[in-house]
Design a protein around this motif. Structure first.
Motif, PDB file in Angstrom:
ATOM      1  N   LEU A 125      41.375  56.486  31.668  1.00 52.29           N
ATOM      2  CA  LEU A 125      42.588  56.658  32.456  1.00 52.29           C
ATOM      3  C   LEU A 125      42.461  56.102  33.874  1.00 52.29           C
ATOM      4  N   PHE A 126      41.257  56.212  34.470  1.00 48.29           N
ATOM      5  CA  PHE A 126      41.143  55.671  35.819  1.00 48.29           C
ATOM      6  C   PHE A 126      41.329  54.167  35.812  1.00 48.29           C
ATOM      7  N   GLY A 127      40.642  53.505  34.873  1.00 52.38           N
ATOM      8  CA  GLY A 127      40.775  52.056  34.772  1.00 52.38           C
ATOM      9  C   GLY A 127      42.207  51.656  34.499  1.00 52.38           C
ATOM     10  N   MET A 128      42.894  52.445  33.691  1.00 52.66           N
ATOM     11  CA  MET A 128      44.279  52.136  33.378  1.00 52.66           C
ATOM     12  C   MET A 128      45.141  52.259  34.628  1.00 52.66           C
ATOM     13  N   GLN A 129      44.799  53.227  35.468  1.00 55.93           N
ATOM     14  CA  GLN A 129      45.553  53.393  36.704  1.00 55.93           C
ATOM     15  C   GLN A 129      45.430  52.141  37.580  1.00 55.93           C
ATOM     16  N   VAL A 130      44.228  51.570  37.612  1.00 55.78           N
ATOM     17  CA  VAL A 130      44.044  50.351  38.399  1.00 55.78           C
ATOM     18  C   VAL A 130      44.923  49.236  37.827  1.00 55.78           C
TER      19      VAL A 130
END
Lengths: 401, 244, 581
Positions: C427-432
């Motif tokens: 999810l963090f990578g997706m946020q980026v």
């Protein structure tokens, strides 16, 4: 060093987005008000306390009416989420159109953003209501020993108190030193929030302050050379207290409100709180029985001020400043101080207000539940934020199975 | 009035297995050609191909004509080839009348005319007044007749029968067989029937071809159990491509 | 028109029905919508896990994050806790569900069972966990019911019955939620098998029902529910919201540790957080691998066991126990929701009172204004993501029936990726990625992120009924001259209306349940009932949580009722399709 420099440059490019020409210090407030008109300000604020949420909703209503600013609370389970958000945006190169406009921030989070240059400012001195702030109170100028320097604006005061249920407890502990004996006499009836929570670590800091021979070292950043020596009395004290904590000190409630639920359920009889008026407000809301009382430790307890800060990449800085200014207004502060608001002392210097403004702060009829105002006279400054981080780390290392 | 159903070098294979070797045949309007073979020999697959609903895993080539119209490049709904399966496949969420209306040509416009046409078809089949019924309340024989009526109301130019009598008991079977062949003859369309039941082939009173599956590839030969009334293979227009 | 394509010897059959462009692209579009965020998300986790995240000063690839990770106090305990609660909950759910199905095989479990399960299925994990925490706590409902008349306790005892260090309460919470899900999946898979006939045939050969079920039905049904079991395993190993409420805190489970570090004020904790997220992924994939190996092993041993021909077993009492267990868990789930409802209107409710002493509508009245906005967002996001999922799934399934190439079909298992990869891991990578696309904090981003989790469940709910519909209905309709569009609208959709509506309701429920994706993709700006409920739960306020939790549970429940009601009112019920007994 190079990085800091580039960050500052980035912060600046964002800073002038709404008022290109005027330098911050001399820009007339009217220009800010004009720029703010019609803006929607996203206010990232910890939302675990319904009272705070209701208060922010009230602020939103007032701002819409007076300044055509829409305030939208972004409810956080943890303030650090907003810090993460700003950092993620920077990672993605989003330097002008960030999603966070205003953050309710506390020491370590402020420190994390400030020393990376991810906060906009200095802006606090520009707020017209800043002149009303109580300057004699160091907690309004120094956030966990880190100078605020205009990068955040105060809005709420807190001081560590203890709430107990007089139906079961006749004599609560009056000093940190008294806790182990009290707990031994009332096994399992006291606990504090987990140390990762700011109230939890505040309890440890309070104990450290009371137990260490020379508290003045706490005002300087922690050093590995002195940490073991300074904290040795704390661990000795905690080891005596721990066996008699709720759940034998193996589990802790997640936050202050979670701990309040334990008090309501009757699982514990004594809890720390950062709001001297919490007990009174909770009794008024029917959340705690009328038998609760508030006690302040002898020798003073940690005082703390809550601030708001504006991220460097907020697209609505003018709106955010208008919100910060309103939070400092006598009207908002009086509302916050009342039991219908948040309860708790104001960040303003009452002597700087007009008599009419001061009248709004007329003390509510004294209740038996809250803390006596004179007991709150002595507040102790918080240690440097590096102490909190180091204390949490050491505590985790010692007591995590 | 439709033309003959004609297959030109039709082959179907699955992976490396040849199910239908190059096949040439033509069926005149009003004639019935019976294709026999054990289960799994590709009879139904051939019907799928003719109907235009061959699953993607199969490979096929060749051309199909009805009269002067080539249908093999057309979408199934444009081919005007009707298929009758061994299950009646009445749409369970529609009434008998709605099932028939679904099949009835759209060229018949008014609601009244359509209703009359459907009621007439039902009456002819001894099912007068069945239009509002739930298909689930009909007997097996009644359902089978409705299924054929639905097919015929769509005015197909060729009929494919996929073991249509398989699930009926002996008495119903003979009766429904008569009903089907009479209707098909009346419609004057070419009929291709696949079955593994010799009595079906007898009743059809037409030419018979047999699929003989073999490991190196199937072959198709004139049926061994020819019926007395059967016309010579040649006159039915069926030839087996050379070399296989 | 001369068919030139037909001259090429054994060419592929000309697509019999010209597939419209969008339909042909459906699987590709679906996978692209899926793989891009998951892949970007994983990359955004893998790089920081090895020290690379320039925005916070990580420019070199190093193993330092892993060294820091394994030096964290309690990391071993946290991993053990995740494994114990995740594996324990999965194993128990599977055993309970299979036992219960075997116990009730051939008997009619009836609609009552299903209608009791519905609220528990529909209730979001967080809401259920909060209610359950109140049931199980030492000051909770169960102890109150027994105090003080039986226990003598005037104050709650100091026993860790929730947030216990062994994760037992967390395991119980997972069971309450996952057993109904697996049960539903198993029952619908059983619906496609000739269970009654098989059991009769086995009985004629002298097998008792328990042996017959285990030896004949279980091997057939397992393949169909394998994926849901993997999804339960992955979920149970990496759950965050339930674990925050029911799990221990010192240390918490691995996924909570990762979340805490991701959101720590000290951003350098990002590196060990990413490493922890990757470790979480490894734990999940490793567990799935072990489970797969177990399946193969048990399958081999099982064949010999089946061939041994023993007809009697002493399993019947065990199966009854499993059935009782499932009933007990369902009861716990329902009681949790009832407790939430009571709390939302309770004024004073102290230990040991069994019922609230005072009632108050003040909570509700005060919340009416604040609820409206998140309520609208929740319903809007859920409806949009469910509708999008439904369209894509129908597109994929239709594409498949129109003879899609086999590889496209095979790659559809990738749809389940978001269920098998822990949320925290991407999810963090997706946020980026969203930030780069300038989508973060928008409703579109939230709908997209929900789609990742809604679509697999919609696919799970719809694929079997859709595939098992007798294809000859469609062929018959085509041969009657109906266009594919007309066949789809007039024949297929009406015949499959119930599964379609149920799939939509499942989609709604899944969307409403999403916490982390909403937080990450919505950049905290998009406020739903769930973000409010979990945030409030972090504040421990049962009254407010009760209000939000109830609303959360009521919406999908309403959707289920509409799905069932709408189809029950139809004139002719669809017949059992081919293959059903």
């Amino acid at each position: 060093m190079m990085r800091r420099h580039r960050l500052a440059a980035l912060a600046l490019t964002g800073a002038w987005a709404f008022a290109a020409a005027a330098p911050a210090a001399v820009r007339p407030w009217q220009a800010v008000l004009n720029a703010a008109r019609g803006q929607t300000v996203y206010f990232d604020a910890w939302a675990g306390d319904p009272r705070v949420n209701a208060y922010i909703a009230w602020v939103g209503g007032e701002l819409a009416a007076c300044c055509a600013v829409t305030l939208r609370q972004v409810p956080l389970a943890d303030t650090a989420t907003a810090v993460t958000q700003v950092i993620a945006e920077k990672a993605a190169g989003e330097n002008t159109d960030g999603t966070v406009d205003l953050i309710w921030i506390n020491g370590p989070n402020f420190y994390a953003l400030r020393h990376r240059g991810l906060l906009y400012g200095p802006f606090a001195a520009e707020l017209p209501n800043a002149v009303l702030v109580n300057r004699h109170d160091p907690a309004n100028r120094i956030d966990f020993t880190v100078p605020v320097e205009g990068y955040e604006s105060p809005w709420r005061k807190a001081q560590l108190v203890f709430i107990y249920d007089s139906a079961y407890v006749r004599h609560p502990p009056r000093s940190i030193q008294a806790f182990p004996a009290w707990a031994k006499a009332h096994p399992g009836r006291f606990t504090f929030p987990q140390v990762q929570n700011f109230l939890g670590v505040a309890f440890l800091e309070q104990a450290l302050y009371a137990l260490t021979p020379d508290p003045s070292v706490l005002q300087r950043p922690v050093s590995e050379a002195n940490f073991a020596r300074v904290t040795a009395p704390l661990w000795a004290w905690y080891d005596r207290l721990r066996p008699y904590l709720w759940r034998h000190g193996r589990e802790f409630p997640a936050s202050g409100p979670a701990e309040r639920q334990l008090l309501e359920d009757g699982e514990i009889d004594l809890m720390p709180s950062f709001n001297p008026a919490e007990a009174a407000a909770d009794v008024a809301a029917g959340l705690l029985p009328k038998t609760v009382r508030t006690v302040v430790l002898e020798g003073g307890t940690l005082g703390n001020t809550s601030f708001v800060a504006i991220p460097y990449n907020s697209p609505h800085k003018a709106g955010a400043m208008v919100v910060a200014n309103f939070l400092l207004s006598p009207q908002a502060q009086a509302r916050a101080g009342s039991l219908h608001g948040l309860g708790g002392p104001t960040v303003l210097d009452l002597n700087r207000l007009t008599p009419a403004q001061r009248a709004q702060f007329a003390p509510a009829a004294a209740t038996p539940w809250g803390a006596a105002p004179d007991a709150l006279q002595r507040s102790v400054p918080e240690p440097h934020p590096s102490w909190a981080a180091r204390l949490v780390q050491a505590w985790e290392r010692r007591y995590t199975p | 009035m439709s033309g003959a159903l004609r297959l030109e070098r039709v082959t179907i294979s699955l992976a490396t297995r040849v199910l239908i070797p190059p096949l040439e045949l033509s069926i005149m309007p009003g004639e019935v050609l019976t294709l026999m073979g054990p289960s799994g020999s590709g009879k139904s697959t051939l019907l799928n191909f003719l109907g235009g609903t061959l699953p993607g895993a199969f490979r096929a080539s060749g051309r199909v004509w009805i009269g002067e119209r080539e249908v093999s490049a057309l979408a199934p709904q444009q081919r005007r080839i009707g298929i009758l399966f061994q299950d009646d496949l009445l749409f369970p969420h529609l009434s008998v009348g709605e099932n028939l209306a679904f099949g009835l040509e759209a060229s018949l416009r008014t609601r009244r005319a359509r209703a009359q046409r459907i009621e007439a078809a039902l009456a002819e089949a001894g099912l007068a007044g069945f239009a509002p019924r739930d298909p689930a309340t009909l007997s097996g024989g009644q359902r089978a007749r409705v299924a054929l009526l639905r097919l015929l109301l769509a005015a197909p130019e060729a009929l494919l029968l996929d073991e249509p009598f398989n699930k009926l008991d002996a008495a119903l079977r003979a009766e429904f067989r008569r009903f089907v062949f009479a209707r098909a003859a009346a419609a004057g369309v070419p009929v291709l029937m696949v079955t593994h039941d010799a009595t079906d082939a007898q009743a059809a009173a037409g030419a018979v071809l047999e699929i003989v599956p073999a490991p190196e590839g199937a072959s198709i030969a004139p049926g061994a159990r020819r019926t007395q009334a059967a016309a010579p293979v040649q006159s039915a227009g069926a030839t087996v491509a050379e070399g296989l | 028109m001369s068919g030139t394509t037909l001259q090429r010897g054994l060419a592929p059959a000309p697509a019999p029905v010209a597939m419209p462009f969008w339909l042909r692209q459906a699987p590709r579009v679906t996978l692209a919508l899926f793989l891009a965020p998951v892949a970007a998300g994983l990359l955004g986790t893998v790089l920081p896990a090895f020290g690379y995240l320039p925005a916070i000063g990580g420019r070199a690839v190093t193993l330092a994050p892993w060294r820091i990770l394994f030096r964290q106090p309690g990391i071993g305990t946290a991993i053990g806790l995740s494994l114990a609660s995740g594996l324990g909950a999965t194993a128990l759910s599977v055993l309970l569900v299979f036992g219960c199905c075997a116990h009730w095989a051939g008997r009619q479990p009836g609609r009552i069972g299903r209608s009791v399960l519905a609220p528990v299925l529909a209730a979001p994990h967080a809401a259920l966990a909060i209610g359950l925490a109140f049931l199980l706590a030492p000051s909770g409902w169960i102890v109150r019911a027994l105090s003080p008349w039986l226990t003598g306790w005037r104050q709650p005892p100091d026993i860790a019955t929730v947030q216990d260090p062994y994760g037992l309460a967390l395991t119980a919470g997972l069971l309450v939620k996952e057993v109904p899900f697996l049960l539903l999946m198993t029952v619908s898979a059983l619906g496609q098998l000739p269970v009654a006939r098989t059991l009769e045939a086995a009985a004629a050969l002298g097998y008792d029902r328990a042996s017959a079920w285990v030896k004949l039905i279980l091997p057939q049904v397992y393949g169909q529910v394998r994926l849901p079991i993997y999804a339960v395993l992955a979920y149970a190993l990496s759950v965050v919201d339930m674990s925050l409420i029911l799990g221990p805190s010192n240390p918490p489970t691995l996924s909570v540790l990762a979340l805490q570090w991701f959101t720590a004020p000290d951003v350098r904790m990002y590196f060990p957080a990413a490493a922890a997220a990757l470790l979480q992924l490894a734990v999940v994939l490793g567990s799935i691998g072990v489970l797969r190996a177990l399946e193969l092993g048990i399958g081999r041993v099982g064949r010999c066991w089946i061939a041994a021909g023993r007809r009697r077993s002493r399993a019947a009492p065990v199966l009854r126990l499993a059935a009782v267990g499932v009933c007990g868990l369902t009861l716990l789930g329902v009681l949790s929701l009832v407790a939430l409802a009571l709390w939302s209107g309770a004024a004073g409710w102290r230990f040991p009172a069994l019922w609230p002493r005072h009632w108050s509508a003040a909570q509700w009245i005060r919340q009416i204004g604040t609820v409206a906005w998140p309520l609208g967002t929740t319903v809007g996001v859920a409806a949009a993501s469910s509708l999008a999922a439904l369209l894509l799934v129908l597109g994929c399934l239709e594409n498949e029936q129109h003879g899609a190439a086999v590889p496209a079909r095979r790659s559809l298992w990738l749809l389940y990726l978001p269920l098998l990869v822990p949320q925290i891991a991407f999810l963090f990578g997706m946020q980026v990625l969203l930030t780069v696309c300038r989508l973060d904090g928008t409703l579109i981003a939230v709908i997209w992120s929900h789609l990742l989790f809604v679509l697999p469940y919609v696919f799970l709910a719809l694929a079997d009924p859709w595939r098992s519909l007798d294809q000859r209905y469609a062929r018959t309709a085509l041969c009657l001259g109906a266009s594919p569009r007309r066949v789809f609208l007039r024949i297929k959709l009406p015949l499959l209306l119930r599964p379609v509506l149920v799939a939509a309701a499942v989609g709604l429920a899944v969307s409403i349940d999403q916490y982390l994706p909403t937080i990450f993709a919505g950049a905290g700006r998009v406020v739903t009932l769930t973000t409010e409920a979990v945030t409030l739960a972090s504040g421990g306020d049962r009254r407010m949580t009760g209000i939000f939790g109830l609303l959360q549970a009521v919406i999908p429940l309403g959707a289920y009722c509409i799905a069932i009601g709408a189809t029950a009112a139809r004139r002719f019920a669809p017949q059992p399709t081919e293959g059903r007994s």
